[in-house]
Write an enzyme that holds these catalytic residues in place. Structure first.
Site, short mmCIF file in Angstrom:
data_model
loop_
_atom_site.label_atom_id
_atom_site.label_comp_id
_atom_site.label_asym_id
_atom_site.label_seq_id
_atom_site.Cartn_x
_atom_site.Cartn_y
_atom_site.Cartn_z
N HIS A 72 0.84 -1.20 0.00
CA HIS A 72 0.00 0.00 0.00
C HIS A 72 0.87 1.25 0.00
CE1 HIS A 72 -3.90 -1.92 1.79
NE2 HIS A 72 -3.45 -2.56 0.74
N TYR A 201 -8.96 5.17 7.89
CA TYR A 201 -9.08 5.55 9.31
C TYR A 201 -10.19 6.59 9.40
CZ TYR A 201 -4.62 3.33 10.56
OH TYR A 201 -3.62 2.42 10.80
N PRO A 293 -3.13 -0.07 19.00
CA PRO A 293 -2.87 -0.54 17.63
C PRO A 293 -3.10 0.52 16.54
CG PRO A 293 -4.92 -1.47 18.50
CD PRO A 293 -4.28 -0.73 19.62
N LYS A 297 2.06 -0.41 15.15
CA LYS A 297 3.51 -0.47 15.47
C LYS A 297 3.95 -1.70 16.26
CE LYS A 297 4.82 3.24 13.47
NZ LYS A 297 4.63 2.75 12.12
N TYR A 385 4.37 6.47 9.88
CA TYR A 385 3.54 5.30 9.56
C TYR A 385 4.33 4.23 8.81
CZ TYR A 385 -0.81 2.79 8.89
OH TYR A 385 -1.79 1.83 8.95
C1 LIG Z 1 -5.50 -9.43 20.54
C2 LIG Z 1 -4.39 -8.58 19.93
C3 LIG Z 1 -4.59 -7.90 18.73
C4 LIG Z 1 -3.58 -7.11 18.18
N1 LIG Z 1 -3.81 -6.43 17.03
C5 LIG Z 1 -2.83 -5.64 16.52
C6 LIG Z 1 -3.04 -4.90 15.34
O1 LIG Z 1 -4.12 -4.94 14.75
N2 LIG Z 1 -2.02 -4.13 14.87
C7 LIG Z 1 -0.78 -4.06 15.53
O2 LIG Z 1 0.13 -3.38 15.08
N3 LIG Z 1 -0.57 -4.76 16.64
C8 LIG Z 1 -1.55 -5.55 17.14
N4 LIG Z 1 -1.30 -6.25 18.26
C9 LIG Z 1 0.03 -6.19 18.81
C10 LIG Z 1 0.99 -7.18 18.11
O3 LIG Z 1 0.28 -8.33 17.75
C11 LIG Z 1 2.12 -7.46 19.08
O4 LIG Z 1 2.84 -6.27 19.27
C12 LIG Z 1 3.06 -8.59 18.64
O5 LIG Z 1 2.41 -9.84 18.73
C13 LIG Z 1 4.33 -8.60 19.50
O6 LIG Z 1 5.07 -9.77 19.27
P1 LIG Z 1 5.84 -10.48 20.45
O7 LIG Z 1 6.53 -11.62 19.84
O8 LIG Z 1 6.59 -9.48 21.23
O9 LIG Z 1 4.70 -10.99 21.46
P2 LIG Z 1 3.56 -12.08 21.25
O10 LIG Z 1 3.10 -12.11 19.85
O11 LIG Z 1 2.57 -11.84 22.34
O12 LIG Z 1 4.31 -13.46 21.53
C14 LIG Z 1 4.62 -13.92 22.82
C15 LIG Z 1 4.65 -15.43 22.81
O13 LIG Z 1 5.04 -15.89 24.09
C16 LIG Z 1 4.20 -16.95 24.48
N5 LIG Z 1 4.20 -17.00 25.94
C17 LIG Z 1 3.53 -16.22 26.80
N6 LIG Z 1 3.80 -16.58 28.07
C18 LIG Z 1 4.67 -17.60 27.99
C19 LIG Z 1 5.31 -18.40 28.96
N7 LIG Z 1 5.11 -18.21 30.26
N8 LIG Z 1 6.13 -19.38 28.54
C20 LIG Z 1 6.36 -19.60 27.22
N9 LIG Z 1 5.77 -18.87 26.26
C21 LIG Z 1 4.93 -17.88 26.64
C22 LIG Z 1 2.86 -16.62 23.86
O14 LIG Z 1 2.03 -17.75 23.71
C23 LIG Z 1 3.29 -16.04 22.53
O15 LIG Z 1 3.40 -17.02 21.53
C24 LIG Z 1 -2.32 -7.03 18.83
C25 LIG Z 1 -2.12 -7.72 20.04
C26 LIG Z 1 -3.13 -8.48 20.60
C27 LIG Z 1 -2.88 -9.18 21.92
#
Ligand SMILES: Cc1cc2nc3c(=O)[nH]c(=O)nc-3n(C[C@H](O)[C@H](O)[C@H](O)COP(=O)(O)OP(=O)(O)OC[C@H]3O[C@@H](n4cnc5c(N)ncnc54)[C@H](O)[C@@H]3O)c2cc1C
Length: 391
Positions: A72, A201, A293, A297, A385
């Site tokens: 996009h 948006y 969200p 980011k 963005y």
């Molecule tokens: C419901 C939801 C919707 C979202 N929608 C958007 C969006 O539309 N746009 C956007 O930009 N961002 C969005 N986000 C934010 C984005 O998805 C996150 O910033 C991103 O997932 C970060 O990645 P991460 O790997 O740091 O964490 P996560 O993706 O949360 O990964 C963490 C991992 O650790 C695992 N874990 C947790 N606890 C333990 C433990 N005790 N032992 C072992 N493993 C564990 C979890 O199962 C998971 O697989 C959303 C977040 C959520 C929760």
């Protein structure tokens, strides 16, 4: 078991870190509490910054992203029933965003790790991190009914906002910065071709709405709702009715409806912990910070963190030096705070905070009017963005 880097969490942060380390010849083991199917189907973010796309492609996990991702060049801001396109491509000297769902990124990374012989322990329970303030960092867990112990040089806490790594750091060593918003997003995934080629948006007196997409057939749409809203109060007809109202525009634009495949409510929060490191435990991604969200980011910040962390571990194993690791928190936090500012700003411009306050409403409309009429303001939005430079 012994490895060089023990990683807790197989989200985008943990998996990408493991992949980047592998490319540098550094061993890691990922310990994840959920099953493979669960993490590969978890619907979350979907907007990738230019830098995140480049990192995935350059590190060899971008083939499907390049084939299936939707590039996009702009977004639309809609208010007072009129749309205003922000041409990000032109305003940023040729940059763009790519729509490619987070769970597809996760699938690609899991496949790449397993193909390269990488170890991911799924469905681990009772995960705990120990010894990271001394010389023997260890991750203990249960897997298939057996107690496991992973000894490593360093631990990467990539276990998201509700994980165990951050709370395992002694109280008092970290400072938290937190803002909870008085609203949430109700999001749906719909079997409905997106009614726009680019994200819309929308600011409306009834609240914010966002039209996004996951593919040419699947739409992803959001509505601002009160923070304590019950999803059962939102049958599909009510969701579509509200989306029709908030996204309505003059002219012949129409919002296409379709069966709702999934729906859920996500709270909105801005949160940062400082520093992002304690002893031999490094926090990355949502474990260290979350953003509302609106600025898209979250996933991109996770990628930016692990890029720096991988460089730090590469320097350490190549030369024994810890210069990059020592600067890890400071390096990441500079960019994290800029993304926090942008995400907060996008949220504050586009959401109704106090539906009774007509001054705020007029001020927000004036801000959007200024924003869409000023090249300087549009450039500021566009460069944030598509993603600020990594360093
Ligand atoms: C419901 C939801 C919707 C979202 N929608 C958007 C969006 O539309 N746009 C956007 O930009 N961002 C969005 N986000 C934010 C984005 O998805 C996150 O910033 C991103 O997932 C970060 O990645 P991460 O790997 O740091 O964490 P996560 O993706 O949360 O990964 C963490 C991992 O650790 C695992 N874990 C947790 N606890 C333990 C433990 N005790 N032992 C072992 N493993 C564990 C979890 O199962 C998971 O697989 C959303 C977040 C959520 C929760």
């Amino acid at each position: 078991m012994r490895t060089q880097i023990g990683i807790v969490g197989a989200g985008p942060a943990g998996l990408l870190l493991s992949h980047l380390l592998h490319l540098q010849g550094i061993e890691s083991v990922v310990i994840e509490s959920r099953g493979r199917k669960y993490i590969e189907e978890r619907i979350r973010a979907g907007v990738l910054e230019q830098g995140t796309v480049d990192l995935l492609v350059e590190s060899g996990v971008g083939a499907r992203l390049k084939r299936e991702g939707l590039i996009h060049h702009g977004i639309e801001l809609r208010f007072n029933r009129r749309g205003h396109r922000i041409n990000m491509h032109e305003l940023t000297g040729g940059k763009a965003i790519t729509i490619y769902a987070q769970h597809e990124v996760v699938k690609d990374l899991v496949a790449a790790r397993l193909e390269a012989g990488g170890k991911i322990i799924f469905e681990a329970s009772g995960v705990g991190v120990h010894g990271f303030d001394g010389a023997s960092p260890t991750i203990r867990f249960q897997s298939e009914g057996q107690a496991g112990e992973l000894h490593c040089d360093y631990i990467a806490g990539c276990d998201g906002f509700h994980g165990i790594c951050r709370p395992s750091i002694p109280a008092g060593a970290l400072t938290e910065f937190d803002r909870v918003y008085p609203f949430a997003w109700l999001g749906i995934l719909a079997q409905a071709p997106p009614s726009s080629n680019e994200l819309i948006y929308a600011y409306h007196e009834r609240g914010f709405a966002l039209l996004s997409m996951r593919s040419p057939e699947i739409g992803r749409l959001y509505l601002q709702v009160p923070h304590d809203e019950d999803i059962n109060a939102w049958p599909d007809e009510r969701i579509w009715g509200e989306l029709q109202t908030r996204l309505a525009a003059d002219g012949d634009w129409k919002l296409t409806e379709g069966p709702v495949l999934q729906k859920g409510i996500t709270g909105m929060r801005s949160y940062v912990v400082e520093p992002m490191q304690y002893g031999k435990l490094f926090l990355a991604g949502d474990a260290a910070h979350i953003v509302p969200p609106t600025g898209a980011k979250g996933l991109n910040l996770a990628a930016a963190d692990v890029r720096v962390l991988a460089q730090g571990f590469a320097e350490y194993y190549a030369s024994g030096k810890t210069r990059v690791l020592e600067q890890y928190s400071r390096t990441c936090l500079r960019r994290v705070w800029k993304a926090q500012r942008f995400s907060w700003w996008m949220t504050s411009v586009l959401h109704r905070f106090d539906t009774e306050n007509s001054f705020d409403q007029r001020r927000q409309i004036a801000e959007l009017d200024y924003l869409t009429g000023s090249r300087a303001a549009m450039t500021s939005l566009a460069e944030n963005y598509v993603g600020l430079p990594w360093d």
